[in-house]
Scaffold this motif. Structure first.
Motif, mmCIF file in Angstrom:
data_model
loop_
_atom_site.group_PDB
_atom_site.id
_atom_site.type_symbol
_atom_site.label_atom_id
_atom_site.label_comp_id
_atom_site.label_asym_id
_atom_site.label_seq_id
_atom_site.Cartn_x
_atom_site.Cartn_y
_atom_site.Cartn_z
ATOM 1 N N GLN A 177 0.853 -1.186 0.000
ATOM 2 C CA GLN A 177 0.000 0.000 0.000
ATOM 3 C C GLN A 177 0.884 1.229 0.000
ATOM 4 O O GLN A 177 1.818 1.323 0.778
ATOM 5 N N HIS A 178 0.587 2.141 -0.873
ATOM 6 C CA HIS A 178 1.307 3.411 -0.903
ATOM 7 C C HIS A 178 0.393 4.491 -0.328
ATOM 8 O O HIS A 178 -0.199 5.265 -1.064
ATOM 9 N N SER A 179 0.259 4.497 0.992
ATOM 10 C CA SER A 179 -0.714 5.414 1.584
ATOM 11 C C SER A 179 -0.379 6.855 1.233
ATOM 12 O O SER A 179 -1.254 7.703 1.100
ATOM 13 N N GLY A 180 0.904 7.145 1.074
ATOM 14 C CA GLY A 180 1.305 8.507 0.746
ATOM 15 C C GLY A 180 0.695 9.014 -0.551
ATOM 16 O O GLY A 180 0.494 10.226 -0.717
ATOM 17 N N ASP A 181 0.371 8.098 -1.450
ATOM 18 C CA ASP A 181 -0.265 8.513 -2.708
ATOM 19 C C ASP A 181 -1.578 9.243 -2.468
ATOM 20 O O ASP A 181 -2.104 9.890 -3.383
ATOM 21 N N TYR A 182 -2.113 9.079 -1.282
ATOM 22 C CA TYR A 182 -3.450 9.631 -1.035
ATOM 23 C C TYR A 182 -3.437 10.865 -0.141
ATOM 24 O O TYR A 182 -4.486 11.365 0.230
ATOM 25 N N ASP A 183 -2.235 11.343 0.213
ATOM 26 C CA ASP A 183 -2.179 12.494 1.105
ATOM 27 C C ASP A 183 -2.958 13.685 0.557
ATOM 28 O O ASP A 183 -3.575 14.430 1.304
ATOM 29 N N ASN A 184 -2.951 13.813 -0.741
ATOM 30 C CA ASN A 184 -3.590 14.988 -1.321
ATOM 31 C C ASN A 184 -5.118 14.908 -1.300
ATOM 32 O O ASN A 184 -5.781 15.869 -1.607
ATOM 33 N N LYS A 190 -21.776 11.078 6.191
ATOM 34 C CA LYS A 190 -22.460 10.081 7.008
ATOM 35 C C LYS A 190 -21.775 9.854 8.350
ATOM 36 O O LYS A 190 -22.421 9.870 9.394
ATOM 37 N N TYR A 191 -20.464 9.633 8.300
ATOM 38 C CA TYR A 191 -19.768 9.179 9.507
ATOM 39 C C TYR A 191 -19.074 10.305 10.270
ATOM 40 O O TYR A 191 -18.642 10.115 11.401
ATOM 41 N N GLY A 192 -18.913 11.455 9.648
ATOM 42 C CA GLY A 192 -18.245 12.557 10.332
ATOM 43 C C GLY A 192 -16.732 12.494 10.211
ATOM 44 O O GLY A 192 -16.037 13.442 10.563
ATOM 45 N N LEU A 193 -16.223 11.380 9.757
ATOM 46 C CA LEU A 193 -14.784 11.229 9.494
ATOM 47 C C LEU A 193 -14.620 10.070 8.522
ATOM 48 O O LEU A 193 -15.545 9.315 8.286
ATOM 49 N N ARG A 194 -13.415 9.967 7.920
ATOM 50 C CA ARG A 194 -13.176 8.825 7.065
ATOM 51 C C ARG A 194 -11.704 8.497 7.020
ATOM 52 O O ARG A 194 -10.849 9.362 7.278
ATOM 53 N N ASP A 195 -11.422 7.258 6.711
ATOM 54 C CA ASP A 195 -10.042 6.847 6.441
ATOM 55 C C ASP A 195 -9.838 7.106 4.950
ATOM 56 O O ASP A 195 -10.351 6.383 4.107
ATOM 57 N N HIS A 196 -9.108 8.174 4.643
ATOM 58 C CA HIS A 196 -9.023 8.619 3.245
ATOM 59 C C HIS A 196 -8.066 7.773 2.421
ATOM 60 O O HIS A 196 -8.045 7.864 1.198
ATOM 61 N N ARG A 197 -7.254 6.967 3.089
ATOM 62 C CA ARG A 197 -6.180 6.260 2.373
ATOM 63 C C ARG A 197 -6.747 5.188 1.452
ATOM 64 O O ARG A 197 -7.344 4.215 1.886
ATOM 65 N N GLY A 198 -6.586 5.393 0.188
ATOM 66 C CA GLY A 198 -6.974 4.370 -0.785
ATOM 67 C C GLY A 198 -8.468 4.181 -0.898
ATOM 68 O O GLY A 198 -8.936 3.151 -1.373
ATOM 69 N N GLY A 199 -9.234 5.155 -0.438
ATOM 70 C CA GLY A 199 -10.679 5.019 -0.502
ATOM 71 C C GLY A 199 -11.258 4.384 0.750
ATOM 72 O O GLY A 199 -12.470 4.330 0.924
ATOM 73 N N ALA A 254 -5.291 12.639 -9.392
ATOM 74 C CA ALA A 254 -5.074 11.393 -8.662
ATOM 75 C C ALA A 254 -3.667 10.894 -8.926
ATOM 76 O O ALA A 254 -3.165 10.940 -10.047
ATOM 77 N N ARG A 255 -3.024 10.441 -7.869
ATOM 78 C CA ARG A 255 -1.793 9.692 -8.036
ATOM 79 C C ARG A 255 -2.146 8.226 -7.827
ATOM 80 O O ARG A 255 -3.272 7.871 -7.545
ATOM 81 N N GLY A 256 -1.146 7.412 -7.923
ATOM 82 C CA GLY A 256 -1.378 5.997 -7.620
ATOM 83 C C GLY A 256 -1.676 5.220 -8.871
ATOM 84 O O GLY A 256 -1.553 5.708 -10.000
ATOM 85 N N ARG A 257 -2.063 3.963 -8.658
ATOM 86 C CA ARG A 257 -2.192 3.010 -9.749
ATOM 87 C C ARG A 257 -3.636 2.562 -9.806
ATOM 88 O O ARG A 257 -4.137 1.971 -8.857
ATOM 89 N N HIS A 258 -4.309 2.858 -10.876
ATOM 90 C CA HIS A 258 -5.750 2.634 -10.932
ATOM 91 C C HIS A 258 -6.149 1.880 -12.191
ATOM 92 O O HIS A 258 -5.438 1.893 -13.189
ATOM 93 N N ASP A 259 -7.330 1.273 -12.138
ATOM 94 C CA ASP A 259 -7.846 0.537 -13.289
ATOM 95 C C ASP A 259 -8.533 1.481 -14.261
ATOM 96 O O ASP A 259 -9.454 2.204 -13.864
ATOM 97 N N PRO A 260 -8.193 1.426 -15.539
ATOM 98 C CA PRO A 260 -8.940 2.223 -16.523
ATOM 99 C C PRO A 260 -10.322 1.609 -16.790
ATOM 100 O O PRO A 260 -11.222 2.300 -17.262
#
Lengths: 358, 358, 358, 358
Positions: A88-95, A112-121, A322-328
C-alpha cells in the motif's frame, strides 16, 4: 450493513490501507470438502497487476483461513479469514485527505460518519471485494457438488458489445484473454479500447453478463426475497454498478406479451421445461429449472489520471490529480466478483428452500 | 420471505382470493400524525376499474387499520391492517387448477411448495401489492414531515418513450391522465397503444421512472445495504419487474469517466453540491443530497386473453384461454406501488442512519 | 448462529485449536475514541493462568485489530479482529477424538454437523468468548461516554452465597481477589472451596451478579426484544449458563403484588423515580432509569480430572480421563464475559432506541 | 421489536382496546394439515372468564384466519390472522390516562414513545399474547407430525410448590383443574390461595414448568442461538416473567461436577442416550434427544384492586385505585402462552437445523 445472506451469511471487514481485509462465513454447510487452491485461484483472478489493462499494484492477496475447516472439510462452524494488505502506498493519497474526489464516496462517507479513512478510498475501496471472492469460492464449491455452475464474462466495454444471447459463447474461452470476454476478436478490440482510454488518463464502463446453470426449480422466497431481487441487490452492492436486469430485462419492455411467453413442454420424469427462456430462469421470483442469466452495468470509474476541479472539505475550490495506480476499466477484475456474489445468493436460496417443508 | 426493511419493517400476507390482504408495519416512528384519507387515496390509485385501460374488476379495497394509532397519531407500536377481498370470481380460475399458465408463477409455486392456491394467482397475484401501498402511504407521511418527496410516472409503454431527463416533466401532471404519464401528448399515444393491445387480447410492458427529492446526504449503509441496492431489491420485488437502473444506468456504460464526473461546488452553510447528477444522488451507496432517480422495467404480463398452448400438472399438453378481467398493461397501476416501495426504503434508511452516531 | 445484535452486531469465529479466534463488530458508532489498552485489559481478565484457581494454560491472548479504526477513533466501518491461538496442546485431546465426554457438546455437535473438530472442544470451547470480550470492550467504551457503567461479580460459589442486594458491595473491590467477589472474607472462603474441589479433580458452579447503572429510561423494544429478554438470551448464550433472572427473579414469585410495587416519586426536572427497585430497572421490557441488576447461574463444568465412564462414537462403553489443563470453577474468568455481553446488549438497545422517533 | 424467529417467524400487532389483536406467521412449512378447532381450543385455554380464579372479562376471542390455508392445508405462504377486541370497557381506564400505575409499563412506554394508548395497558397488555397462542397452535400441529410434544403446567403459586421432577406428574391431568396443576391436591390448595389473595385485592406469582419431548438430537444453533438461549428469550418475552432456568438451573450451581454428569449409554440403532438428564436435554446449546424441561418465574402482577400511591404524568403525587377486571394470578392463563412460545422456538430450530447440510 456489512453482512449478506440469511442462512449462508457473509460478513466482511477491512479498509484498503488497514491491516487486512477479511470476513466471516456463517452458515456454511457442514461436511463440504474444500480445495483451498481454488479459493486462492479466484482471488488471483481478482488480483491487481495480472495484465497490462489493470492496475499495476502488486498485491499478492494470499488468503489465510482462520477457522471452520477440519481435515479439509467444513465443520458447520463459521469460517474466519483474512488477507493482509501489503504494497500500500498510503502517501499517494495524502492529497485527498482534505479534498473530495468527484463521483467517489469521499464526500458521502464524510457526510455520514463525520470522518473517514481517506487512504486508498478506505472502506469504499473495491479492495473490500476480496472478502466476497473468498466467500463466493466457498459457496461455489458447495454448489458444484449439487450440479450448479456459475460463470460471468465481459459482454460490453464502452460501445463494444457482444450479442445478448449468452448461449452463443463458450464459457471455456473466458479466461483466454485479459478482458475475460469469450469472443477472441471482440476481446482484442475491447483490449485496444481500454489501452486507448488508459493512455488518455480516462476510464470506461461496460456490462458483465452472468449465467447460472443447473439450478433446480424452487429456489427463491416470495414476496420480498424473490431470487432475482436477491441477485439484483447483490450485484448492485458491487462497486461501480449502476444497473441490473435479468431475462429479457429492459429489452423486453417493448415487446408484446404474446411474443414473450415461455411455452411449457413436458420433460422426462414429470419435469416441465420451457421452449424459450425470456423469463431468465425465474418466474414469480422462484427458479423454474432453466438457465438463469442477467446483466450488470458498470459505470466508468471516477478516478482519472488527469486534473479535475473539485472542492476541499472546507468547501474551497481546488484542482485534484489522482496519483497511484488505478484501473482504466474495472470489468475484467469484476468478473470473479460477479460470480462470487451469484454463488452466495444461490447457495443461500438453496438452503432457505430446504425450510419450506418439515 | 414476506418482510422488508430492518427498522421500518413491513410484513405482508394475503392471497388474491383469500379472506383478505394485509400486513403489519413494525418500526413506524412514534408521534407521526397520519391522514387516513391519504392512505386510502394511494390505494385508490392502485385500484382496478379506475379507467378503461385497466382491469374492470370492481374491487373497492377499503383499508381497515387494526392497531398502532391513537387519537390520529402513531404510537410506535405495530400497525396491523387488512383489506378484505371482494368481487372475486374464483370460478374464473377453475380451468387453471391443474394447468400451468406459461410465464406465470403457477409452475414454480407448485414446484416449491408442493401445492398452490390457484385462484387468481394466489400469493403470486399483484393483489399482494395492496399491502405495500398501505405501508408506503405511512412511510410517505413520515418522510414528508422531513422534506422528502417521492413520485413516479410511466415513462415508457412499448416503444413509446419519454426523454430520460426527469427534470423535463412536471410531477403535478402525472395524475392528469389514466396512463400516469406527465406528458399529455405522449400519454394520449400510450393510451391508444394500450387500447390497441387490449383489443388484440395481448399485453405490453414499459418503464416507470421514480424520483426522490429532499433526501439529505448520508442515507444508505455500505457495503451490502447500499441505498441503491436496497432500492433495486425493492423494485425487483414488484411483480413483472425485470430490471432496475439508477442515475445514468445502462446508458452510462458507454461513456468515458471524464464525461460522467459530477463536479462538486460549494453550497451555502458548508454544504456541497454537484453541478451535474449522473450519479443519481447516490455515491458509494450513500445519498449525497442530490435528487435520486431510477428506472424500473416491467415486462408485458403473461395473462393473455387468447389461446395459448401449455401443459397440465401431469405434463399433458393442453390449450388454455384465460378468463377473467386482466390488465393489458400494468404500468398505470404500478406507479403507486413503485412510490410505496421507494418510501419504505428511504424511511428505513433514514432510521438506520440515526444509529451511526451515539 | 454466530452473530448477536441488530444494529451493534457482533459475529465471532474460531475454534479452540484452530489458527485464531476473532470476530467482526458491525454497527459500531462512528467517532468513538478507543483505548486499545483497555480492550487488552478486559482480555487479560478473561485469560487463563492468571491465578492458582484457574486453568494453568499459558495463553497470551493478544488482540490484533484489523480494521475500523483511524487515528484512534472508530470510523463507523466494521472492526475486524483476531487473537491467535498459541500454547495449544492438541495432543491432550487425542483420546476424545472418537469418544464423547459426558455433559459436553461432543455428542450434540457430532449429531448436528456429522463431524467435529475434537481438539480442545472445538467451537464449543469457552475460548470463543475471547471474541465477545473484545467486542464488549468496544461497546463499553461507547457506553461510558454516555454515562453507563457495567460491572459483574461472583456472588455465589457452590453454597457460599453473598447477600442478594448488590448495593451492599463496592464494585471497586471486585478485582482485589482472584475470585472476583467484592467481599474479601467471602472471597477467601470461595477461594478455599475452589482449591478443595480442584484437588479432588472435581468442579463447582455458582452465580454471577451483573449490575448496569446510568441507563436512561426508554431502552428495550417490545414485545419480543424486551430489554431483559435480550439480556437473558445473551447470558444464556455463555458456556455453562443454566439460568437467568433479573430484579426479584425467582425469589419474587412467592410474594404478594402489594409487597412488590415500586412506588413512583417525582424527581428533579420532571423525571420520575421509584423508591424501591424490585423490578430490576425494567418495566414492560423497557428500562425505567433505575439500576438494572440480574443473576446468572453457571453449572459446574463437565471436564473432571478423574475417570468417567462414557461411550465412543461407535456406541461402545469406555472410560475417559480428561488430560489437559482445566478450570475447576469458571466463574472468576466468566465475570468479564458477563460484563461484555451486557455491554453489547445495552449498546444495541441504545442505538435501536434512537429509531423510535424521526 | 414485534417479530420472533428466523425461519418460522411470527409478527404480532394489536393493543388491548384497539380494533383487533393479530399477527402474521411467515415461514410456516407447506402442506401441513391444520385443525382450526385446535387453534381455537388453545385460545380458549388463554381466554378470560374461564373460571373463578381468572378475570371475569368476557372476551370471546374467536380467531379469523385471513390467508395461507387452502383446502385445510398450509400453502407455505404467510398466515394472517386477527382476533377482534370486544367487551372492552375503555372507560375503566380513564383514571390512568394521566397517571402512571406503579410497576406497570405506563411510565416506560411514555418515556420511550412520547405518548401511549392508555386504554387497558395498550400494547403492553397481556392481550397481545393472543397472537402468540394462535401462532403457537400452528407450530404445535407441525411439530406433532414429527413426534414432538409440548406441555406446561403451574408448578408453583406463592410458596406452594410441586416437586421439581416433572416426571412425577401426568400431563393428562393438567387440564383437570382451573389452576392447570397436574397434582389435584396441590391444585386445590393453589386455588384456595389465589381466591384468598383475590379477596384481599392483591395478586400472587408463581412458576410454570415446561416440558418438550420427542425432540431429536441436533436442534439449536451455536453460539448465539443456542436452543436454551432462544427458549429463554421467548419465555422472558412473556408479560410478568422475571426468570428462566433449564435442566438443573439455579439449583445445580451448588453441586459438584461429578454429581451432575449425565452418563452416556448406547441405545438402539447407534443412538446414544443419557442415564440422567441434569442437562435438561440440551448440551452446548444443541438438543441431545432427551426431554427438554425448564422453569419460568412469573411475578405477582402489579394491578391491585386496592389504593396505591403514585404520580401523574406531571409528576404530582396521587392515589390510584384500579378499576376493571383483573387476574389475581396470571399463571393458569399463561400456561398455554408458555407452550405456544416453546412450540415456535422448537419449530424454528427444527427448520434451521435443516440448513446445516446441503
Amino acid at each position: 450493513m456489512n453482512s449478506i445472506g440469511k442462512i449462508f451469511r457473509v460478513t466482511t471487514f477491512g479498509e484498503s490501507h488497514g491491516a487486512a481485509v477479511g470476513g466471516v462465513i456463517d452458515g456454511m454447510p457442514a461436511g463440504v470438502e474444500i480445495d483451498l487452491d481454488r479459493v486462492q485461484y479466484e482471488l488471483d483472478r481478482r488480483r491487481p497487476g495480472q495484465s497490462s489493462i489493470v492496475t499495476a499494484r502488486n498485491e499478492k492477496d494470499r488468503v489465510k483461513i482462520l477457522s471452520g475447516l477440519f481435515e479439509g472439510r467444513t465443520t458447520g462452524t463459521p469460517i474466519g479469514f483474512a488477507v493482509e494488505n501489503a504494497d500500500q502506498h498510503s502517501g499517494d493519497y495524502d492529497n485527498i485527505r482534505s479534498t473530495f474526489r468527484p463521483s467517489h464516496a469521499d464526500y458521502t462517507y464524510t457526510a455520514k460518519y463525520g470522518l473517514r479513512d481517506h487512504r486508498g478510498g478506505g472502506r469504499s475501496s473495491a479492495r473490500e471485494t476480496i472478502a466476497r471472492v473468498v466467500a463466493g469460492a466457498f459457496a461455489r464449491q458447495a454448489l458444484e457438488q449439487m450440479g450448479v455452475r456459475i460463470y460471468a464474462y465481459t459482454s460490453q466495454v464502452g460501445d463494444l458489445c457482444l450479442d445478448s444471447d449468452y448461449r452463443k459463447y463458450d464459457p471455456q474461452l473466458i479466461e483466454c484473454n485479459d478482458v475475460r470476454c469469450p469472443d477472441a476478436v471482440m476481446a482484442g478490440r475491447m483490449h485496444n479500447l481500454i489501452m486507448e482510454v488508459k493512455e488518455a488518463g480516462d476510464t470506461i464502463g461496460g456490462v458483465i453478463t452472468g449465467v447460472i446453470t443447473g439450478v433446480p426449480a424452487g429456489l427463491g422466497e416470495p414476496v420480498f426475497d424473490k431470487l432475482h431481487a436477491r441477485l439484483g441487490a447483490a450485484m448492485l452492492g458491487i462497486n461501480a454498478v449502476k444497473g441490473f436486469e435479468y431475462g429479457m430485462g429492459f429489452d423486453g419492455v417493448g415487446r408484446r406479451g404474446s411474443e414473450m411467453l415461455d411455452r411449457f413442454v413436458a420433460g422426462d420424469n414429470g419435469a416441465v421445461h420451457t421452449l424459450s427462456n425470456h423469463s431468465g430462469g425465474i418466474q414469480g421470483g422462484i427458479s423454474n429449472g432453466e438457465d438463469i442469466y442477467f446483466r450488470v452495468a458498470f459505470k466508468p470509474v471516477a478516478t482519472l489520471l488527469q486534473e479535475v476541479p473539485t472542492v476541499t472539505v472546507d468547501g474551497e475550490e481546488t484542482v485534484l490529480k489522482a496519483r497511484g495506480r488505478h484501473d482504466p476499466c474495472v470489468l475484467p477484475r469484476a468478473v470473479p466478483v460477479v460470480e462470487a456474489m451469484a454463488a452466495m445468493v444461490i447457495l443461500d436460496a438453496w438452503l432457505l428452500n430446504k425450510t419450506v417443508h418439515l
